[in-house]
Design a protein around this motif. Structure first.
Motif, PDB file in Angstrom:
ATOM      1  N   ASN A   7       0.864  -1.170   0.000  1.00  0.00           N
ATOM      2  CA  ASN A   7       0.000   0.000   0.000  1.00  0.00           C
ATOM      3  C   ASN A   7       0.910   1.231   0.000  1.00  0.00           C
ATOM      4  O   ASN A   7       1.637   1.455   0.968  1.00  0.00           O
ATOM      5  N   LYS A   9       0.315   4.324   0.411  1.00  0.00           N
ATOM      6  CA  LYS A   9      -0.031   5.359   1.397  1.00  0.00           C
ATOM      7  C   LYS A   9       0.466   5.008   2.790  1.00  0.00           C
ATOM      8  O   LYS A   9       0.925   5.877   3.522  1.00  0.00           O
ATOM      9  N   THR A  10       0.354   3.734   3.160  1.00  0.00           N
ATOM     10  CA  THR A  10       0.705   3.332   4.520  1.00  0.00           C
ATOM     11  C   THR A  10       1.996   2.515   4.601  1.00  0.00           C
ATOM     12  O   THR A  10       2.550   2.349   5.678  1.00  0.00           O
ATOM     13  N   GLU A  12       2.052  -0.608   4.165  1.00  0.00           N
ATOM     14  CA  GLU A  12       1.653  -1.954   4.573  1.00  0.00           C
ATOM     15  C   GLU A  12       1.928  -2.941   3.438  1.00  0.00           C
ATOM     16  O   GLU A  12       1.681  -2.647   2.280  1.00  0.00           O
TER      17      GLU A  12
END
Length: 123
Positions: A7, A9-10, A12
């Motif tokens: 991900n 954005k994070t 993860e």
């Protein structure tokens, strides 16, 4: 074989297996819980609804034979869905993550190329 998706954005990272999904095959009938955890909310809702029908509908019927027939039909539906989710579940998970903005961690690796070919992904 597993591939990693990230991900952006994070940060993860999730591993997705290429091939049969034992988790979805064995446990998706438990109110769709593994599907909700994989963010496949529509399929989770379908299995949740079927689970509720499985519990409530037979007790509302007065005829034992009709109740037994409904239970047999629902068991066959669950079995068919579980087999189908075992085959297609990991592909649906990967495609869903791609739609949510995730990307392959190592897009040029042989594993990712194999997975893209098997899943019909052309990115």
């Amino acid at each position: 074989m597993k591939i990693e998706m990230t991900n952006p954005k994070t940060g993860e990272v999730k591993e997705i297996k290429v091939g049969w999904s034992w988790i979805l095959f064995l446990f998706s009938s438990f109110f769709g819980l593994p599907l909700f955890l994989r963010r496949l909310y529509i399929w989770g809702g379908i299995l949740l609804s079927l689970g509720i029908v499985y519990i409530i509908a037979p007790s509302m019927m007065y005829d034992e034979e009709e109740s037994l027939g409904l239970i047999i039909v629902l068991n066959l539906v669950f079995l068919g869905l579980q087999i189908w989710l075992g085959i297609k579940g990991n592909e649906m998970t990967a495609k869903n993550y791609l739609e949510l903005g995730w990307h392959f961690t190592n897009p040029n690796s042989d594993e990712v190329k194999f997975a893209k070919g098997k899943w019909g992904i052309n990115i």
